[in-house]
Design a protein around this motif. Structure first.
Motif, mmCIF file in Angstrom:
data_model
loop_
_atom_site.group_PDB
_atom_site.id
_atom_site.type_symbol
_atom_site.label_atom_id
_atom_site.label_comp_id
_atom_site.label_asym_id
_atom_site.label_seq_id
_atom_site.Cartn_x
_atom_site.Cartn_y
_atom_site.Cartn_z
ATOM 1 N N HIS A 112 0.813 -1.218 0.000
ATOM 2 C CA HIS A 112 0.000 0.000 0.000
ATOM 3 C C HIS A 112 0.843 1.264 0.000
ATOM 4 O O HIS A 112 0.339 2.357 -0.269
ATOM 5 C CB HIS A 112 -1.008 -0.057 1.153
ATOM 6 C CG HIS A 112 -1.965 -1.194 0.989
ATOM 7 N ND1 HIS A 112 -2.225 -2.119 1.965
ATOM 8 C CD2 HIS A 112 -2.684 -1.594 -0.100
ATOM 9 C CE1 HIS A 112 -3.075 -3.027 1.499
ATOM 10 N NE2 HIS A 112 -3.364 -2.729 0.254
ATOM 11 N N ARG A 135 -10.484 -1.676 -9.099
ATOM 12 C CA ARG A 135 -10.560 -1.976 -7.663
ATOM 13 C C ARG A 135 -9.449 -1.243 -6.914
ATOM 14 O O ARG A 135 -9.661 -0.727 -5.822
ATOM 15 C CB ARG A 135 -10.454 -3.484 -7.417
ATOM 16 C CG ARG A 135 -11.699 -4.231 -7.904
ATOM 17 C CD ARG A 135 -11.497 -5.734 -7.861
ATOM 18 N NE ARG A 135 -11.347 -6.254 -6.507
ATOM 19 C CZ ARG A 135 -10.608 -7.305 -6.181
ATOM 20 N NH1 ARG A 135 -9.936 -7.955 -7.103
ATOM 21 N NH2 ARG A 135 -10.537 -7.710 -4.929
ATOM 22 N N ALA A 174 -10.396 2.433 -6.592
ATOM 23 C CA ALA A 174 -11.530 2.658 -5.684
ATOM 24 C C ALA A 174 -11.164 2.329 -4.234
ATOM 25 O O ALA A 174 -11.669 2.958 -3.303
ATOM 26 C CB ALA A 174 -12.729 1.825 -6.131
ATOM 27 N N HIS A 175 -10.295 1.337 -4.040
ATOM 28 C CA HIS A 175 -9.972 0.879 -2.668
ATOM 29 C C HIS A 175 -8.458 0.744 -2.527
ATOM 30 O O HIS A 175 -7.917 -0.367 -2.591
ATOM 31 C CB HIS A 175 -10.634 -0.482 -2.391
ATOM 32 C CG HIS A 175 -12.091 -0.515 -2.682
ATOM 33 N ND1 HIS A 175 -13.020 0.083 -1.863
ATOM 34 C CD2 HIS A 175 -12.779 -1.047 -3.726
ATOM 35 C CE1 HIS A 175 -14.239 -0.090 -2.380
ATOM 36 N NE2 HIS A 175 -14.108 -0.766 -3.521
ATOM 37 N N ASP A 216 -6.567 0.641 -0.150
ATOM 38 C CA ASP A 216 -6.065 -0.150 0.981
ATOM 39 C C ASP A 216 -6.491 -1.611 0.914
ATOM 40 O O ASP A 216 -6.359 -2.349 1.908
ATOM 41 C CB ASP A 216 -6.548 0.454 2.308
ATOM 42 C CG ASP A 216 -5.915 1.813 2.536
ATOM 43 O OD1 ASP A 216 -4.744 1.989 2.135
ATOM 44 O OD2 ASP A 216 -6.603 2.705 3.077
ATOM 45 N N LEU A 217 -6.989 -2.018 -0.231
ATOM 46 C CA LEU A 217 -7.462 -3.400 -0.373
ATOM 47 C C LEU A 217 -6.325 -4.384 -0.083
ATOM 48 O O LEU A 217 -5.234 -4.253 -0.651
ATOM 49 C CB LEU A 217 -7.940 -3.598 -1.821
ATOM 50 C CG LEU A 217 -9.118 -4.528 -2.073
ATOM 51 C CD1 LEU A 217 -10.342 -4.121 -1.255
ATOM 52 C CD2 LEU A 217 -9.458 -4.503 -3.564
#
Ligand SMILES: Cc1cc2nc3c(=O)[nH]c(=O)nc-3n(C[C@H](O)[C@H](O)[C@H](O)COP(=O)(O)O)c2cc1C
Length: 219
Positions: free
Chosen positions: A131, A166, A169-170, A172-173
């Motif tokens: 991240h 993805r 949008a996220h 920290d996935l």
């Protein structure tokens, strides 16, 4: 000799005005400070991607394998790199947790070799590592299936486009298979090329009590 061999013979190694001098008598007691110094020096001398390295592992049959990776850190715990635990290298490391790393900095005629056991860092470190990187790195990791057989380029394009969405949008996935590995060196060798071929090879070997033995090697 065929054309290709003849072509290889025209290529030069270390075609440099001057090679750095390395006096092993001035080397530090441990390899880490010298490694850090050499990597910074390679960068300062114009070596592209001095943090690129080869990682050698062995499979369950003891057969070697090798590929290029980026170095993610080097500290008292060891040399750090990251990949999918489910990739070929991840499976090999699970089976035989030993590896070797190779760095080659052509602009300075320098090579460093590192060998030792490998452990996976705690999962949180792998995720933090991912991240802290670019959206592209997260998207690539989310695409997953590294080292599996790919059916077609279209299949990859679809999976990658979805992974990019993805990742954007996220940011920290988590990617559960993404793993930071630590190679704790038992041997580190520094090689300084010399125009007269009197190359300097200095090897550090782990000694008892956490110290290091230093020895010169014939080139
Ligand atoms: C310059 C460069 C840097 C790379 N860095 C990484 C990396 O840090 N982590 C990684 O998993 N793969 C990296 N790769 C891809 C690996 O070389 C390799 O293709 C991939 O990890 C699959 O290897 P495996 O099938 O042996 O597991 C890099 C490739 C190149 C050319």
């Amino acid at each position: 000799m065929d054309d290709f061999d003849a072509f290889l013979h025209t290529l030069r190694v270390w075609d440099l005005p001057e090679l750095p001098r390395f006096d092993p008598a001035t080397a530090p007691e441990a390899p880490l400070p010298l490694f850090r110094e050499w990597l910074r020096a390679a960068h300062a001398a114009g070596q592209p991607e001095p943090h690129g390295m080869t990682l050698a592992t062995t499979d369950a049959e003891g057969h070697p394998d090798v590929r290029t990776l980026m170095l993610h850190g080097a500290d008292e715990r060891g040399w750090h790199f990251a990949s999918h635990a489910t990739s070929a290298k991840g499976r090999q490391l699970a089976e035989r947790p030993y590896a070797a790393l190779g760095f080659y900095w052509a602009v300075q005629a320098r090579q460093v070799r590192v060998r030792g056991p490998v452990v996976a860092a705690p999962d949180a470190e792998g995720q933090a590592d991912l991240h802290a990187r670019s959206t592209g790195s997260l998207a690539a990791a989310l695409t997953g299936r590294m080292s599996d057989v790919l059916g077609s380029q279209e299949e990859l394009a679809r999976a990658s486009a979805e992974a990019w969405e993805r990742a954007q949008a996220h940011p920290d996935l988590p990617v559960p298979t993404w793993t930071r590995y630590l190679l704790a060196p038992t041997e580190v060798e520094f090689f300084q090329g010399d125009a007269q071929r009197r190359h300097v090879r200095l090897r550090y070997r782990r000694a008892g009590g956490g110290g290091w033995m230093r020895e010169l090697l014939w080139p």
